[in-house]
Design a protein around this motif. Structure first.
Motif, PDB file in Angstrom:
ATOM      1  N   LEU A  50      -2.879   8.769   1.835  1.00 49.02           N
ATOM      2  CA  LEU A  50      -3.389   8.918   0.474  1.00 49.02           C
ATOM      3  C   LEU A  50      -2.317   8.624  -0.568  1.00 49.02           C
ATOM      4  CD1 LEU A  50      -5.657  12.105   0.606  1.00 49.02           C
ATOM      5  CD2 LEU A  50      -6.359   9.723   0.404  1.00 49.02           C
ATOM      6  N   ASN A  51      -1.102   9.064  -0.293  1.00 49.39           N
ATOM      7  CA  ASN A  51      -0.034   8.859  -1.278  1.00 49.39           C
ATOM      8  C   ASN A  51       0.224   7.380  -1.539  1.00 49.39           C
ATOM      9  OD1 ASN A  51       0.392  11.562  -1.751  1.00 49.39           O
ATOM     10  ND2 ASN A  51       1.973  11.765  -0.174  1.00 49.39           N
ATOM     11  N   SER A  52       0.032   6.556  -0.499  1.00 49.17           N
ATOM     12  CA  SER A  52       0.242   5.119  -0.696  1.00 49.17           C
ATOM     13  C   SER A  52      -0.835   4.531  -1.603  1.00 49.17           C
ATOM     14  CB  SER A  52       0.258   4.390   0.652  1.00 49.17           C
ATOM     15  OG  SER A  52      -1.021   4.410   1.254  1.00 49.17           O
ATOM     16  N   ILE A  53      -2.039   5.109  -1.554  1.00 45.84           N
ATOM     17  CA  ILE A  53      -3.108   4.658  -2.451  1.00 45.84           C
ATOM     18  C   ILE A  53      -2.735   4.967  -3.896  1.00 45.84           C
ATOM     19  CG2 ILE A  53      -5.522   4.976  -3.112  1.00 45.84           C
ATOM     20  CD1 ILE A  53      -6.114   5.674  -0.193  1.00 45.84           C
ATOM     21  N   PHE A  54      -2.264   6.186  -4.116  1.00 47.46           N
ATOM     22  CA  PHE A  54      -1.912   6.580  -5.481  1.00 47.46           C
ATOM     23  C   PHE A  54      -0.713   5.776  -5.991  1.00 47.46           C
ATOM     24  CE2 PHE A  54      -3.737  10.737  -3.833  1.00 47.46           C
ATOM     25  CZ  PHE A  54      -5.005  10.449  -4.321  1.00 47.46           C
ATOM     26  N   LYS A  55       0.211   5.464  -5.088  1.00 51.84           N
ATOM     27  CA  LYS A  55       1.360   4.647  -5.480  1.00 51.84           C
ATOM     28  C   LYS A  55       0.903   3.247  -5.877  1.00 51.84           C
ATOM     29  CE  LYS A  55       5.792   4.216  -6.031  1.00 51.84           C
ATOM     30  NZ  LYS A  55       6.506   5.024  -7.048  1.00 51.84           N
ATOM     31  N   LYS A  56      -0.065   2.727  -5.138  1.00 52.45           N
ATOM     32  CA  LYS A  56      -0.587   1.389  -5.437  1.00 52.45           C
ATOM     33  C   LYS A  56      -1.284   1.383  -6.796  1.00 52.45           C
ATOM     34  CE  LYS A  56      -2.905  -2.419  -3.045  1.00 52.45           C
ATOM     35  NZ  LYS A  56      -1.664  -3.215  -2.951  1.00 52.45           N
TER      36      LYS A  56
ATOM     37  N   ALA B 283     -13.808  12.843  -5.237  1.00 54.47           N
ATOM     38  CA  ALA B 283     -13.768  13.590  -6.495  1.00 54.47           C
ATOM     39  C   ALA B 283     -13.187  12.747  -7.622  1.00 54.47           C
ATOM     40  CB  ALA B 283     -12.955  14.871  -6.316  1.00 54.47           C
ATOM     41  N   LEU B 284     -12.238  11.881  -7.268  1.00 54.96           N
ATOM     42  CA  LEU B 284     -11.607  11.011  -8.264  1.00 54.96           C
ATOM     43  C   LEU B 284     -12.375   9.707  -8.458  1.00 54.96           C
ATOM     44  CD1 LEU B 284      -7.907  11.523  -7.135  1.00 54.96           C
ATOM     45  CD2 LEU B 284      -8.955  12.420  -9.219  1.00 54.96           C
TER      46      LEU B 284
ATOM     47  N   GLU C 148     -11.682  -3.470   3.920  1.00 55.66           N
ATOM     48  CA  GLU C 148     -10.475  -4.304   3.976  1.00 55.66           C
ATOM     49  C   GLU C 148      -9.276  -3.573   3.376  1.00 55.66           C
ATOM     50  OE1 GLU C 148      -8.819  -8.627   2.354  1.00 55.66           O
ATOM     51  OE2 GLU C 148     -10.925  -8.074   2.078  1.00 55.66           O
ATOM     52  N   ASP C 149      -9.516  -2.859   2.281  1.00 54.10           N
ATOM     53  CA  ASP C 149      -8.429  -2.097   1.656  1.00 54.10           C
ATOM     54  C   ASP C 149      -7.940  -0.995   2.581  1.00 54.10           C
ATOM     55  OD1 ASP C 149      -8.346  -3.454  -0.875  1.00 54.10           O
ATOM     56  OD2 ASP C 149     -10.252  -2.494  -1.345  1.00 54.10           O
ATOM     57  N   TRP C 150      -8.891  -0.327   3.248  1.00 56.61           N
ATOM     58  CA  TRP C 150      -8.514   0.734   4.186  1.00 56.61           C
ATOM     59  C   TRP C 150      -7.683   0.171   5.337  1.00 56.61           C
ATOM     60  CZ3 TRP C 150      -8.272   5.504   2.999  1.00 56.61           C
ATOM     61  CH2 TRP C 150      -9.198   6.102   2.148  1.00 56.61           C
TER      62      TRP C 150
ATOM     63  N   PHE D 286      -9.056  19.600  -3.818  1.00 53.06           N
ATOM     64  CA  PHE D 286      -9.676  18.672  -2.868  1.00 53.06           C
ATOM     65  C   PHE D 286      -8.618  18.098  -1.935  1.00 53.06           C
ATOM     66  CE2 PHE D 286     -12.070  18.472  -6.849  1.00 53.06           C
ATOM     67  CZ  PHE D 286     -13.367  18.749  -6.418  1.00 53.06           C
ATOM     68  N   GLN D 287      -9.016  17.848  -0.683  1.00 49.26           N
ATOM     69  CA  GLN D 287      -8.105  17.247   0.290  1.00 49.26           C
ATOM     70  C   GLN D 287      -8.769  16.041   0.957  1.00 49.26           C
ATOM     71  OE1 GLN D 287      -8.419  20.885   0.398  1.00 49.26           O
ATOM     72  NE2 GLN D 287      -6.670  20.794  -1.011  1.00 49.26           N
ATOM     73  N   GLY D 288      -7.915  15.139   1.460  1.00 51.46           N
ATOM     74  CA  GLY D 288      -8.401  13.998   2.227  1.00 51.46           C
ATOM     75  C   GLY D 288      -9.369  13.123   1.455  1.00 51.46           C
ATOM     76  N   GLU D 289     -10.415  12.671   2.164  1.00 52.83           N
ATOM     77  CA  GLU D 289     -11.391  11.782   1.538  1.00 52.83           C
ATOM     78  C   GLU D 289     -12.134  12.463   0.397  1.00 52.83           C
ATOM     79  OE1 GLU D 289     -13.898   9.052   3.654  1.00 52.83           O
ATOM     80  OE2 GLU D 289     -12.737   9.348   5.495  1.00 52.83           O
ATOM     81  N   LYS D 290     -12.247  13.797   0.463  1.00 54.54           N
ATOM     82  CA  LYS D 290     -12.919  14.520  -0.625  1.00 54.54           C
ATOM     83  C   LYS D 290     -12.164  14.346  -1.941  1.00 54.54           C
ATOM     84  CE  LYS D 290     -15.267  18.039   2.137  1.00 54.54           C
ATOM     85  NZ  LYS D 290     -15.418  19.494   2.409  1.00 54.54           N
TER      86      LYS D 290
END
Length: 323
Positions: A101-107, A81-82, A89-91, A73-77
């Motif tokens: 996306l990587n910053s989301i996973f880091k958070k 999927a997760l 506001e988070d966006w 999966f890529q991007g918003e997909k």
């Protein structure tokens, strides 16, 4: 993920399970009678889980589950999927910070408040594991013990067939969270492996495999350290990192000074664990997956997770399978 994986496994089946190791095709074809279109012994759900397992092992090369998601999966997909759902506001905050996306996973890795707010505890668990861990979810009564035994038998058969390859499992630890379930798991030695492995593979497997069930009152696990083709079935209480379960009768001759009692108890508790950690090419099978993972684990069950982590740090754990 499930539907995509199912489709990819079907494609693999249509190629007659093409891989670098053709013996896996021999094993699968032995289990399925193409003339009668029936399975020799395994139930359909068990056979499907076995194929999915080996697809992940041989075709996808045993990926961490998060890496598999990123591949499919890529991007918003990927977020969908997760099951990661963020408010506007988070966006905006992520956009302002210039993160993707990587910053989301880091958070998710670093911000527990963010994780709690968005109920991402289970995903954080997956994200931070240092070893491949899969859940093969079969319904109650669908034969999980037989599936565990089948995976181990096919892994050992592959290791014996390809001794020069270091990627196959040569030892298995099967965790049971309680005495009742341990009793059920003792059936693992009664599985009719001759109905799962072709005759030539079965003969080598059955003359090589060693079954060990941990027992109360033993200071250590009765296996040769550093040896191969062991299946150790145990309650987590018997090998996890703890000392309170060590009785005085077990250590009565090991110390004279009462102040040494705690030290000796800890040494005995860890002795069992270190024996397991000495085994190369280890796979860990955890019956009842919810007993092993999740940030909301109780104190006792967290020790189970700590035990798995300890083993992963101290030997080459190839894979963890939760059923």
């Amino acid at each position: 993920m499930h539907s995509i994986l199912k489709s990819k496994v079907a494609e693999w089946r249509n190629s007659n399970y093409k891989s670098e190791y053709p013996v896996i095709s021999e094993i699968f074809n032995f289990n399925y009678d193409s003339e009668t279109q029936t399975l020799r012994f395994l139930r359909k759900a068990q056979f499907e889980a076995l194929k999915a397992y080996w697809y992940l092992r041989l075709v996808e090369k045993t990926p961490h589950i998060f890496d598999l998601y990123k591949k499919l999966f890529q991007g918003e997909k990927l977020l969908d999927a997760l099951n990661i759902k963020l408010a506007d506001e988070d966006w905006r905050k992520i956009a302002i910070s210039g993160g993707g996306l990587n910053s989301i996973f880091k958070k998710i890795e670093t911000d527990d408040n963010f994780v709690r707010t968005h109920r991402l505890e289970a995903f954080k668990e997956t994200l931070t594991l240092t070893y491949p861990s899969y859940i093969l979810a079969l319904a109650m009564g669908a034969g999980k013990t037989i599936l565990i035994g089948t995976i181990i038998a096919t892994e050992f058969a592959m290791a014996l067939e390809y001794p020069e390859v270091t990627d196959f499992v040569k030892n298995a630890l099967v965790f049971a969270p309680g005495k009742t379930i341990l009793g059920a798991l003792k059936e693992i030695s009664d599985v009719p492996y001759d109905k799962i492995l072709p005759e030539r593979l079965y003969k080598e497997f059955i003359t090589t495999v060693k079954f060990t069930y941990t027992r109360d009152g033993e200071k250590d696990i009765p296996i040769i350290r550093g040896s191969s083709f062991n299946i150790v079935v145990t309650n987590t209480e018997k090998i996890r990192i703890q000392k309170k379960s060590i009785t005085k009768s077990l250590i009565k001759d090991l110390f004279a000074d009462p102040s040494q009692e705690d030290e000796v108890k800890e040494a005995i508790a860890n002795q069992r664990l270190q024996t397991i950690a000495s085994l190369p090419n280890l796979a860990i099978f955890s019956d009842e997956a919810h007993h092993t993972y999740g940030q909301k684990l109780g104190k006792e069950l967290k020790r189970v997770r700590q035990t798995v982590d300890y083993l992963a740090e101290n030997t080459n754990v190839l894979i963890v399978v939760n059923t």
